[in-house]
Design an enzyme around this catalytic site. Structure first.
Site, PDB file in Angstrom:
ATOM      1  N   ARG A  82      24.396  61.811  13.890  1.00 25.67           N
ATOM      2  CA  ARG A  82      25.198  61.822  12.644  1.00 25.67           C
ATOM      3  C   ARG A  82      26.571  61.175  12.848  1.00 25.67           C
ATOM      4  O   ARG A  82      27.594  61.655  12.341  1.00 25.67           O
ATOM      5  CB  ARG A  82      25.378  63.264  12.125  1.00 25.67           C
ATOM      6  N   SER A  98      22.598  69.415   3.836  1.00 24.61           N
ATOM      7  CA  SER A  98      23.025  70.377   4.864  1.00 24.61           C
ATOM      8  C   SER A  98      24.522  70.267   5.073  1.00 24.61           C
ATOM      9  O   SER A  98      25.053  69.171   5.249  1.00 24.61           O
ATOM     10  CB  SER A  98      22.313  70.084   6.184  1.00 24.61           C
ATOM     11  N   GLU A 103      28.827  68.525   8.601  1.00 29.69           N
ATOM     12  CA  GLU A 103      28.180  67.208   8.532  1.00 29.69           C
ATOM     13  C   GLU A 103      28.719  66.465   7.306  1.00 29.69           C
ATOM     14  O   GLU A 103      28.792  65.244   7.281  1.00 29.69           O
ATOM     15  CB  GLU A 103      26.658  67.415   8.417  1.00 29.69           C
TER      16      GLU A 103
HETATM   17  C1  LIG Z   1      19.260  67.052  -1.091  1.00 31.06           C
HETATM   18  C2  LIG Z   1      19.913  66.324   0.054  1.00 31.06           C
HETATM   19  C3  LIG Z   1      19.225  66.140   1.227  1.00 31.06           C
HETATM   20  C4  LIG Z   1      19.822  65.452   2.301  1.00 31.06           C
HETATM   21  N1  LIG Z   1      19.109  65.267   3.455  1.00 31.06           N
HETATM   22  C5  LIG Z   1      19.670  64.596   4.478  1.00 31.06           C
HETATM   23  C6  LIG Z   1      18.934  64.392   5.686  1.00 31.06           C
HETATM   24  O1  LIG Z   1      17.782  64.780   5.825  1.00 31.06           O
HETATM   25  N2  LIG Z   1      19.545  63.719   6.692  1.00 31.06           N
HETATM   26  C7  LIG Z   1      20.825  63.242   6.586  1.00 31.06           C
HETATM   27  O2  LIG Z   1      21.327  62.623   7.542  1.00 31.06           O
HETATM   28  N3  LIG Z   1      21.540  63.433   5.459  1.00 31.06           N
HETATM   29  C8  LIG Z   1      20.999  64.088   4.409  1.00 31.06           C
HETATM   30  N4  LIG Z   1      21.718  64.279   3.255  1.00 31.06           N
HETATM   31  C9  LIG Z   1      23.108  63.822   3.169  1.00 31.06           C
HETATM   32  C10 LIG Z   1      23.260  62.427   2.536  1.00 31.06           C
HETATM   33  O3  LIG Z   1      22.214  62.140   1.678  1.00 31.06           O
HETATM   34  C11 LIG Z   1      23.335  61.337   3.573  1.00 31.06           C
HETATM   35  O4  LIG Z   1      24.359  61.614   4.470  1.00 31.06           O
HETATM   36  C12 LIG Z   1      23.551  59.968   2.941  1.00 31.06           C
HETATM   37  O5  LIG Z   1      23.303  59.002   3.924  1.00 31.06           O
HETATM   38  C13 LIG Z   1      24.945  59.776   2.356  1.00 31.06           C
HETATM   39  O6  LIG Z   1      24.958  58.548   1.636  1.00 31.06           O
HETATM   40  P1  LIG Z   1      25.864  58.328   0.359  1.00 31.06           P
HETATM   41  O7  LIG Z   1      25.723  56.917  -0.053  1.00 31.06           O
HETATM   42  O8  LIG Z   1      25.601  59.332  -0.678  1.00 31.06           O
HETATM   43  O9  LIG Z   1      27.297  58.525   0.988  1.00 31.06           O
HETATM   44  P2  LIG Z   1      28.553  59.233   0.297  1.00 31.06           P
HETATM   45  O10 LIG Z   1      28.263  60.679   0.135  1.00 31.06           O
HETATM   46  O11 LIG Z   1      29.011  58.496  -0.898  1.00 31.06           O
HETATM   47  O12 LIG Z   1      29.648  59.034   1.440  1.00 31.06           O
HETATM   48  C14 LIG Z   1      29.497  59.654   2.706  1.00 31.06           C
HETATM   49  C15 LIG Z   1      30.529  59.026   3.651  1.00 31.06           C
HETATM   50  O13 LIG Z   1      30.172  57.654   3.861  1.00 31.06           O
HETATM   51  C16 LIG Z   1      31.255  56.787   3.520  1.00 31.06           C
HETATM   52  N5  LIG Z   1      30.694  55.562   2.948  1.00 31.06           N
HETATM   53  C17 LIG Z   1      29.787  55.437   1.935  1.00 31.06           C
HETATM   54  N6  LIG Z   1      29.510  54.134   1.715  1.00 31.06           N
HETATM   55  C18 LIG Z   1      30.267  53.430   2.601  1.00 31.06           C
HETATM   56  C19 LIG Z   1      30.444  52.029   2.864  1.00 31.06           C
HETATM   57  N7  LIG Z   1      29.800  51.079   2.179  1.00 31.06           N
HETATM   58  N8  LIG Z   1      31.317  51.657   3.848  1.00 31.06           N
HETATM   59  C20 LIG Z   1      31.997  52.593   4.569  1.00 31.06           C
HETATM   60  N9  LIG Z   1      31.861  53.937   4.358  1.00 31.06           N
HETATM   61  C21 LIG Z   1      31.009  54.337   3.387  1.00 31.06           C
HETATM   62  C22 LIG Z   1      32.103  57.575   2.515  1.00 31.06           C
HETATM   63  O14 LIG Z   1      33.448  57.131   2.551  1.00 31.06           O
HETATM   64  C23 LIG Z   1      31.945  58.997   3.046  1.00 31.06           C
HETATM   65  O15 LIG Z   1      32.870  59.231   4.070  1.00 31.06           O
HETATM   66  C24 LIG Z   1      21.138  64.954   2.172  1.00 31.06           C
HETATM   67  C25 LIG Z   1      21.834  65.123   0.951  1.00 31.06           C
HETATM   68  C26 LIG Z   1      21.227  65.806  -0.094  1.00 31.06           C
HETATM   69  C27 LIG Z   1      21.971  65.984  -1.389  1.00 31.06           C
END
Ligand SMILES: Cc1cc2nc3c(=O)[nH]c(=O)nc-3n(C[C@H](O)[C@H](O)[C@H](O)COP(=O)(O)OP(=O)(O)OC[C@H]3O[C@@H](n4cnc5c(N)ncnc54)[C@H](O)[C@@H]3O)c2cc1C
Length: 333
Positions: A186, A237, A329
């Site tokens: 992560r 999580s 996380e």
């Molecule tokens: C129901 C559910 C299940 C999930 N299951 C998992 C799982 O199994 N495994 C897991 O690892 N995660 C899981 N997650 C967490 C999440 O989905 C992941 O971490 C996902 O990759 C986050 O992506 P996002 O685009 O929504 O990022 P965001 O939530 O928008 O941002 C997360 C971080 O990334 C940064 N960021 C986003 N885009 C960029 C970019 N282009 N450049 C630089 N920084 C950036 C943001 O500034 C922030 O700090 C889950 C979430 C939910 C709601």
């Protein structure tokens, strides 16, 4: 150019958060560069992906929330032979704003294998790279060939470095190899260094059977539907799982049949929180999910304060019972 006073709860899967003072969604790299030039180091910038891993503060964000919505997928010819996993792989160039679900649809349509583990993973590619998202023994790092990123100016740079008004920020682009991304559990270099906006990544995917790829993705989606509390807004999580090597023998013994591979042996935090007696415990509108206690759900108009109170409670109780320090996380703004 920038929108003002935009509610961040609209952009968070949690449906929690105050206003962003300024907000801008860029659909192209040129728009992104223009926005940063216009912003001109006058305050903090926060990069938003799909908002599936962020808890925004009730007070909002007193700067610019920038959403790089670069949403292209390009399969490149010809297949190369250099990638570690296979003799025959396709380069696929994907914009950081592409939703993982869209990428999976594309991989099915084009018979490209390597991302099946991500079935049901919410969010965008940019967010997944930053946190090296993973599940079902896979991680995004396994398919990354390289990542292109744009450096953003540090707030206050002009003042502290004595730059004059005529010397503006110049766009600095860099392509990071897989090794340079420093991926681990992560984690990536983009988590250590907040000055980079991920623009796109080149993925290496192998040719595969469309039906089998679709079946494996569907299997993961089905698993998530049963185990995750999708009936409430959530951000997945809250805490990272604990690598088994850092856990005392006594605790390992009591959780022996619960140790999972993720992708190395871990003690799932869900069991620690559950054994600490916190299933279903509420604070204000937030609740530790009885279904999956590593999720804190927005059960009823929760505030960020409610969620933070439960995070503090879980940390305290788990430490008292198991002498284990939980680490978030999710990103708390
Ligand atoms: C129901 C559910 C299940 C999930 N299951 C998992 C799982 O199994 N495994 C897991 O690892 N995660 C899981 N997650 C967490 C999440 O989905 C992941 O971490 C996902 O990759 C986050 O992506 P996002 O685009 O929504 O990022 P965001 O939530 O928008 O941002 C997360 C971080 O990334 C940064 N960021 C986003 N885009 C960029 C970019 N282009 N450049 C630089 N920084 C950036 C943001 O500034 C922030 O700090 C889950 C979430 C939910 C709601």
């Amino acid at each position: 150019m920038f929108q003002e006073n935009i509610s961040l709860s609209r952009f968070s899967n949690y449906k929690i958060g105050g206003n962003a003072k300024y907000f801008y969604e860029a659909k192209t790299e040129a728009e992104l560069v223009k926005a940063i030039e216009k912003w001109d180091s006058r305050g903090r910038i926060f990069i938003l992906g799909g908002g599936t891993n962020i808890l925004f503060d009730d007070m909002g964000f007193d700067g610019l929330v920038l959403k790089p919505n670069l949403s292209y997928i390009k399969k490149e010819n010809p297949p190369t032979t250099t990638f570690q996993h296979s003799a025959e792989c396709w380069n696929v160039v994907v914009g950081a704003g592409v939703a993982i679900s869209k990428l999976l649809d594309y991989s099915i349509a084009h018979g490209l294998s390597g991302l099946e583990w991500a079935g049901g993973l919410p969010g965008t590619l940019g967010g997944a790279i930053r946190g090296n998202a993973g599940c079902f023994k896979g991680e995004i790092k396994d398919v990354i060939q390289s990542v292109s990123a744009l450096k953003i100016p540090t707030p206050g740079l002009r003042k502290s470095s004595g730059l004059t008004k005529s010397k503006h920020w110049t766009p600095q682009l860099k392509t990071f190899s897989n090794e340079e991304c420093k991926f681990s559990y992560r984690h990536s270099i983009f988590k250590e260094n907040l000055d980079w906006i991920i623009l796109e990544a080149t993925l290496k995917l192998q040719p595969g059977d469309k039906k089998e790829i679709a079946r494996l993705i569907q299997e993961k989606i089905g698993y998530r539907k049963i185990r995750h509390p999708m009936e409430y807004p959530n951000i997945g999580s809250i805490f990272k799982n604990i690598p088994a090597e850092f856990v005392s023998r006594r605790v390992i013994k009591s959780f022996n049949n619960k140790i999972k591979t993720d992708p190395f042996p871990i003690v799932p935090v869900v069991h620690l929180i559950s054994e600490a007696g916190l299933r279903g415990v509420s604070h204000g509108g937030a609740m530790i999910s009885p279904k999956h206690p590593n999720f804190i759900v927005n059960a009823q108009s929760a505030s960020a304060y409610d969620v933070k109170s439960l995070i503090a409670l879980a940390k305290d109780r788990v430490f008292k019972k198991f002498k284990i320090k939980l680490e978030e996380e999710v990103m708390i703004i």
